[in-house]
Design a protein around this motif. Structure first.
Motif, short mmCIF file in Angstrom:
data_model
loop_
_atom_site.label_atom_id
_atom_site.label_comp_id
_atom_site.label_asym_id
_atom_site.label_seq_id
_atom_site.Cartn_x
_atom_site.Cartn_y
_atom_site.Cartn_z
N ARG A 129 0.80 -1.22 0.00
CA ARG A 129 0.00 0.00 0.00
C ARG A 129 0.84 1.28 0.00
NH1 ARG A 129 -3.80 -1.62 4.98
NH2 ARG A 129 -4.44 0.57 4.86
N GLY A 130 2.14 1.14 0.22
CA GLY A 130 3.00 2.31 0.26
C GLY A 130 3.33 2.83 -1.13
N SER A 131 4.05 3.94 -1.17
CA SER A 131 4.42 4.54 -2.45
C SER A 131 5.65 3.85 -3.02
CB SER A 131 4.72 6.04 -2.26
OG SER A 131 5.97 6.21 -1.62
N SER A 132 5.88 4.06 -4.30
CA SER A 132 7.04 3.46 -4.97
C SER A 132 8.34 4.10 -4.49
CB SER A 132 6.92 3.61 -6.48
OG SER A 132 6.83 4.99 -6.83
N GLN A 133 8.24 5.22 -3.78
CA GLN A 133 9.43 5.88 -3.24
C GLN A 133 9.78 5.39 -1.85
OE1 GLN A 133 8.36 10.07 -3.61
NE2 GLN A 133 9.58 10.23 -5.49
N GLY A 134 9.04 4.43 -1.35
CA GLY A 134 9.36 3.89 -0.03
C GLY A 134 8.61 4.59 1.08
N HIS A 135 8.80 4.09 2.28
CA HIS A 135 8.08 4.62 3.44
C HIS A 135 8.87 5.72 4.14
CE1 HIS A 135 4.60 2.01 3.46
NE2 HIS A 135 5.38 0.99 3.17
N SER A 136 8.20 6.41 5.04
CA SER A 136 8.82 7.53 5.75
C SER A 136 9.89 7.04 6.71
CB SER A 136 7.76 8.30 6.53
OG SER A 136 7.35 7.56 7.67
N MET A 137 10.79 7.95 7.06
CA MET A 137 11.83 7.62 8.03
C MET A 137 11.20 7.27 9.39
SD MET A 137 14.93 7.48 7.08
CE MET A 137 15.94 7.85 5.67
N TRP A 138 10.12 7.94 9.74
CA TRP A 138 9.44 7.64 11.01
C TRP A 138 8.99 6.19 11.05
CZ3 TRP A 138 4.42 6.01 12.07
CH2 TRP A 138 4.03 6.06 13.42
N LEU A 139 8.36 5.74 9.98
CA LEU A 139 7.83 4.38 9.94
C LEU A 139 8.97 3.35 9.92
CD1 LEU A 139 5.41 2.51 9.81
CD2 LEU A 139 5.40 2.77 7.33
N ILE A 140 10.00 3.61 9.13
CA ILE A 140 11.14 2.68 9.06
C ILE A 140 11.82 2.59 10.42
CG2 ILE A 140 13.40 2.28 8.02
CD1 ILE A 140 12.32 3.75 5.51
N PHE A 241 12.60 1.14 2.67
CA PHE A 241 13.21 2.39 2.22
C PHE A 241 13.03 2.60 0.72
CE2 PHE A 241 16.88 4.51 0.30
CZ PHE A 241 16.81 5.75 0.92
N SER A 242 13.23 1.55 -0.05
CA SER A 242 13.22 1.68 -1.51
C SER A 242 11.84 1.60 -2.13
CB SER A 242 14.10 0.59 -2.13
OG SER A 242 13.53 -0.71 -1.90
N GLY A 243 10.90 0.93 -1.43
CA GLY A 243 9.59 0.69 -2.02
C GLY A 243 9.62 -0.39 -3.08
N ILE A 244 10.69 -1.19 -3.11
CA ILE A 244 10.88 -2.21 -4.14
C ILE A 244 11.02 -3.58 -3.49
CG2 ILE A 244 12.38 -3.00 -6.02
CD1 ILE A 244 13.43 -0.10 -6.19
#
Length: 424
Positions: A129-140, A241-244
């Protein structure tokens, strides 16, 4: 602990026949400790067990993991996971085991079951469900810290999880943290009783080697260690981080030849999205978990003192939509004009409370008149289930001609009176 009966009709099949899950009808009711629990949904299924969301009239929702008999008609999978869970209970980042029971269905086929804490969205779902740019630093950071805390405890107790993957890390809405589940492949370090461990894409090099030797009928020098869990977490964080999805990447020869260069490339590709210093700290943390030599790999304890965890982050608005909590935040409802007329302000408070109570028990409601949080509506429900229902039904509704935006909000921050003025 056991329960004498449960109403769980199935299609006929002899014990140990290896029935496929799609040939097994979903249970209707479980009788657990003398109380009838209704099955609301099947949450997941595998070759050895199915997991259901259940609820009862007197108790809150929970999860039932029902084990099928193994190929020999035995209960090894159930006994293994029960044994591990009973030994490691009490940590906030590990799923809670409430009890165990036997389910007798109308066909007189007994199945062993675990009654577990009900958790919510998995990291696997967040990746989808996340973006292709990866998740936020907070979530990681939140996920990394929670999992490392769990691994520190698990490894101190002498256990290797041995199947760490996004699907086995779930969010707890009421505790506001990530928790580890599924200990069916776990073992005491030095006493590995399962040769084929971990899941493809998250399997450490030494586990791959062990699997290859086992398939060839050969024995390796020694079993795998806690280091395999750190490898898996490194891949998970790199995917966040990568969304991949990196399954094919980590199977490639390029990865085997120089995984560090691939990690560097992934981080340089995303360098414009994130602030530089936290990115470097996260990159170095991940690389410390991905040494091909397990003896050089970071431990969970050492990883927790990474500089990456010393940097405070605020959640992205996407995080607050994806991760349920008991607190709901409503945006795009209140104008400044409503806040400066005391009578009108009190009317709005009562109107909002009356509306929000349609979806569950409201413990508190706050509409700040000044920043931070000016004009936002914060609604604290008795539990995350009520706030999820409210979020689902309120999102997209109109209030005074404006579309309502409903996100969740960290309960811990709300209790401290810490309100984000703006969340990008």
């Amino acid at each position: 602990m056991s329960s004498p009966n449960a109403n769980t009709p199935r299609l006929p099949g002899p014990p140990g026949s290896g029935e496929k899950e799609d040939q097994v009808m979903q249970p209707v009711l479980f009788e657990i400790f003398g109380e009838m629990w209704k099955v609301q949904a099947r949450l997941g299924q595998g070759g050895s067990a199915s997991v259901y969301r259940v609820s009862s009239a007197r108790s809150s929702s929970a999860a039932v993991k029902e084990f099928l008999l193994d190929a020999q008609g035995g209960d090894y999978g159930y006994l293994k996971e029960r044994s591990v869970l009973e030994d490691i209970q009490g940590h906030k980042n590990i799923v809670t085991l409430y009890g165990v029971f036997t389910n007798h269905n109308p066909l007189s086929i007994a199945t062993r079951c675990l009654l577990l804490e009900l958790l919510d969205v998995s990291v696997s779902e967040l990746l989808v469900r996340g973006s292709s740019q990866g998740h936020s630093m907070w979530l990681i950071q939140h996920c990394a810290r929670d999992v490392l805390e769990a691994l520190c405890f698990l490894h101190r107790e002498g256990y290797v999880h041995a199947d760490l993957k996004p699907r086995n890390i779930l969010w707890s809405p009421d505790d506001e943290c990530f928790k580890l589940i599924d200990f069916g492949l776990s073992f005491k370090e030095g006493h590995q009783d399962v040769k084929y461990i971990q899941t493809d894409g998250y399997r450490a090099p030494e586990a791959e080697l062990q699997n290859s030797l086992a398939q060839a009928g050969l024995e390796g020098d020694s079993g795998c260690t806690t280091a395999v869990d750190l490898w898996s977490l490194g891949i998970i964080l790199l995917e966040m981080f990568s969304g991949i999805k990196l399954k094919e990447t980590v199977k490639s020869q390029e990865w085997k030849d120089n995984s560090a260069a691939i990690v560097d490339h992934i981080f340089s590709s995303n360098s414009l999205v994130y602030p530089a210093i936290p990115v470097y700290h996260l990159r170095d943390l991940i690389k410390s978990m991905l040494h091909h030599n397990p003896n050089r790999r970071s431990t969970a304890e050492a990883a927790l003192i990474s500089p990456f965890f010393s940097i405070p982050f605020a959640p992205h608005i996407d995080d607050l939509v994806l991760l349920p909590t008991p607190v709901l935040r409503l945006l795009n409802i209140i104008d400044d004009s409503h806040l400066h007329n005391d009578d009108e302000y009190e009317d709005i408070i009562e109107d909002m409370r009356e509306e929000c109570q349609k979806y569950g028990s409201v413990l508190s409601l706050l509409i700040p008149k000044e920043n931070p949080g000016k004009g936002q509506v914060f609604v604290e429900y008795a539990n995350a289930g009520d706030s999820k229902e409210a979020q689902r039904l309120l999102t997209g509704r109109t209030f005074d001609g404006k579309f309502v935006v409903a996100t969740f909000y960290p309960l811990s921050a709300y209790k401290r009176g810490y309100l984000y003025q703006t969340v990008q």
